[in-house]
Design an enzyme around this catalytic site. Structure first.
Site, PDB file in Angstrom:
ATOM      1  N   GLU A 155       1.989   1.818  -3.449  1.00  8.15           N
ATOM      2  CA  GLU A 155       0.898   2.370  -4.263  1.00  8.15           C
ATOM      3  C   GLU A 155       0.891   3.891  -4.190  1.00  8.15           C
ATOM      4  O   GLU A 155       0.746   4.581  -5.206  1.00  8.15           O
ATOM      5  CB  GLU A 155      -0.443   1.804  -3.791  1.00  8.15           C
ATOM      6  CG  GLU A 155      -1.652   2.404  -4.477  1.00  8.15           C
ATOM      7  CD  GLU A 155      -2.857   2.522  -3.566  1.00  8.15           C
ATOM      8  OE1 GLU A 155      -3.424   3.630  -3.474  1.00  8.15           O
ATOM      9  OE2 GLU A 155      -3.224   1.507  -2.939  1.00  8.15           O
ATOM     10  N   HIS A 156       1.057   4.439  -2.985  1.00  8.96           N
ATOM     11  CA  HIS A 156       1.105   5.893  -2.818  1.00  8.96           C
ATOM     12  C   HIS A 156       2.315   6.498  -3.526  1.00  8.96           C
ATOM     13  O   HIS A 156       2.214   7.534  -4.190  1.00  8.96           O
ATOM     14  CB  HIS A 156       1.184   6.245  -1.326  1.00  8.96           C
ATOM     15  CG  HIS A 156      -0.130   6.195  -0.616  1.00  8.96           C
ATOM     16  ND1 HIS A 156      -0.650   7.276   0.061  1.00  8.96           N
ATOM     17  CD2 HIS A 156      -1.032   5.204  -0.470  1.00  8.96           C
ATOM     18  CE1 HIS A 156      -1.813   6.946   0.607  1.00  8.96           C
ATOM     19  NE2 HIS A 156      -2.065   5.683   0.295  1.00  8.96           N
ATOM     20  N   HIS A 192       0.830  -1.209   0.000  1.00  8.24           N
ATOM     21  CA  HIS A 192       0.000   0.000   0.000  1.00  8.24           C
ATOM     22  C   HIS A 192       0.865   1.260   0.000  1.00  8.24           C
ATOM     23  O   HIS A 192       0.552   2.244  -0.687  1.00  8.24           O
ATOM     24  CB  HIS A 192      -0.914  -0.021   1.228  1.00  8.24           C
ATOM     25  CG  HIS A 192      -1.701   1.235   1.401  1.00  8.24           C
ATOM     26  ND1 HIS A 192      -1.400   2.178   2.359  1.00  8.24           N
ATOM     27  CD2 HIS A 192      -2.771   1.725   0.721  1.00  8.24           C
ATOM     28  CE1 HIS A 192      -2.241   3.184   2.278  1.00  8.24           C
ATOM     29  NE2 HIS A 192      -3.087   2.938   1.293  1.00  8.24           N
ATOM     30  N   GLU A 211      -4.229   7.871   7.176  1.00  4.90           N
ATOM     31  CA  GLU A 211      -5.185   6.913   6.619  1.00  4.90           C
ATOM     32  C   GLU A 211      -5.458   5.778   7.613  1.00  4.90           C
ATOM     33  O   GLU A 211      -6.596   5.323   7.772  1.00  4.90           O
ATOM     34  CB  GLU A 211      -4.659   6.354   5.305  1.00  4.90           C
ATOM     35  CG  GLU A 211      -5.664   5.523   4.526  1.00  4.90           C
ATOM     36  CD  GLU A 211      -5.157   5.115   3.162  1.00  4.90           C
ATOM     37  OE1 GLU A 211      -5.883   4.360   2.475  1.00  4.90           O
ATOM     38  OE2 GLU A 211      -4.053   5.541   2.759  1.00  4.90           O
TER      39      GLU A 211
END
Length: 459
Positions: A82-83, A79, A159
């Protein structure tokens, strides 16, 4: 009607060396799209669904990597990566990437799951070359600089905090841990505060180089597209980055395995100040490749998939004990989960759990009535077709199908498989899945005596 086709063509260079293999997987008729696949040198797959009647295109790149591919120390790396792929390349800054798509009124995003990651852009058909260039540049040319890692760490920690502030979301992570423990599938996709704080650019860069090889990628496009043009543009973008140099490489096969979940009777309670308690009662389901998944889908829909479902009627309509109550399934390559979720006042938890348990036991023993099965099949068929009414949904379907199954199934074939499910099929699956001893996950302001009683719900 959509029919299958198996025509394969191979283009060759002037030296006679095969450079690409193209197949027409589904020949669109009656409004359905034509699906084609090309395998480029380097093992990169390009799959498109052509719908000339629309004016938009959704372009995506799927990577065969998710949180289950992480070690405990790398939890959250997929993840995080991904950022970072949005933070800039040699050709574009982070602002350049977002401004390019914004300037044509498009939208761009990405998501990470337990077994795959997807990056996509939705644009007008005339702007597809731009979308291809931008997204391919991100995937092949990310810089992953230390400064970007440090900046993005703050966004990811926020997040995680946002998820923790939503117990209705967080309880699903807790249920995965209850059922799968500290295994890769049992850990959260976002990682934890500790693991995210421990990640640095060198560790993430090694992860990127290992898992973003072209053999692990599937490029997809759905909408008003010309397959041959998409292939040329994608190939040009990947060759510019030197990503197709291994001409003998072949695509990675879909994930496999025979992992079994043997968890039964586990209870995990996370105390948290809130107005509601969020509960999931569940048990092992089935892998996504299990042929019984069609019957499982019908069973899940009849139990908790809509306003006419048993759980909605018994818990909400007749007794008003919860606003949100539903069931769901999660299928992975080698195992699966089935769960029943409800959000209710803490004082009502035990009543809600008893009703849910009673319904699961009743269906496990007696199955569903014929009219329940018929209604669930109709609901599934309708929602499947309505859910594929935009190019984004079509891109998701062909991308997941290629990555997870290595094949494409037409919508007509899917509808036929659903329609073929019988009450006996559903009864057999219900005995197998619902007949097992469940486990339980709860988040909310539970008192000690309430927590002690929760074990009774799974006894």
């Amino acid at each position: 009607m959509t029919s299958r086709a198996s025509r394969t063509t191979a283009r060759t260079s002037s030296e006679g060396r095969a450079v690409a293999r193209t197949q027409t997987l589904l020949k669109g008729e009656g409004g359905a799209g034509t699906v084609r696949r090309t395998v480029l040198p380097g093992g990169l797959r390009v799959v498109t669904e052509t719908l000339p009647s629309v004016r938009s295109v959704t372009f995506g790149i799927w990577a065969n990597v998710g949180s289950r591919d992480e070690t405990p120390a790398l939890n959250g790396a997929t993840h995080y990566l991904e950022h970072l792929l949005f933070k800039g390349t040699e050709r574009r800054s982070a602002l350049d990437i977002s401004a390019a798509i914004d300037a044509v009124g498009g939208e761009m995003n990405a998501f990470t799951a337990k077994e795959y990651t997807c990056y996509y852009a939705r644009v007008l058909d005339a702007d597809l070359p731009l979308a291809i260039d931008v997204v391919c540049d991100m995937l092949t040319g990310s810089l992953i600089r230390e400064d970007d890692v440090d900046v993005e760490r703050g966004a990811i920690l926020e997040e995680i905090a946002m998820t923790d502030d939503d117990p209705g979301d967080c309880v699903h992570d807790l249920f995965a841990h209850t059922m799968l423990g500290d295994s890769p599938l049992g850990r959260p996709v976002l990682g934890t505060v500790d693991t995210v704080n421990a990640l640095n650019s060198s560790r993430i860069r090694r992860f990127y180089k290992k898992h973003y090889d072209p053999t692990r990628l599937v490029v997809t496009a759905a909408g008003n597209v010309d397959h041959a043009k998409v292939v040329r543009q994608v190939r040009r973008a990947f060759e510019r980055a030197g990503a197709l140099d291994r001409t003998d490489a072949v695509p990675m096969d879909p994930r496999g395995g025979t992992k079994a979940i043997r968890t039964a009777g586990r209870v995990e309670v996370l105390g948290r100040p809130a107005e509601q308690a969020h509960v999931i009662l569940g048990m092992p389901g089935m892998p996504r490749t299990d042929e019984r998944r069609w019957a499982m889908g019908v069973l899940n829909t009849a139990l908790g998939g809509g306003m006419s479902s048993r759980l909605f009627q018994e818990v909400r309509e007749k007794r008003g004990l919860a606003y949100s109550v539903y069931s769901y399934t999660s299928g992975y390559a080698d195992c699966g989960l089935f769960g029943v979720y409800a959000g209710c006042r803490p004082s009502q938890v035990h009543d809600v759990l008893k009703i849910c348990r009673d319904q699961l036991e009743d269906v496990a023993e007696h199955g569903l009535a014929d009219d329940e099965v018929e209604r669930a099949i109709g609901q599934l068929r309708g929602s499947t077709v309505l859910g594929l009414e935009d190019t984004g949904a079509l891109m998701n379907r062909i991308g997941k199908s290629e990555l997870c199954w290595g094949d494409q199934m037409s919508v007509d074939d899917m509808l036929a498989r659903m329609a073929a499910v019988t009450p006996d099929d559903v009864r057999e699956v219900a005995r197998d899945v619902l007949g097992r001893r469940p486990s339980l996950s709860v988040i909310g302001p539970m008192k000690d005596r309430q927590t002690a009683r929760l074990h009774e719900a799974v006894a």
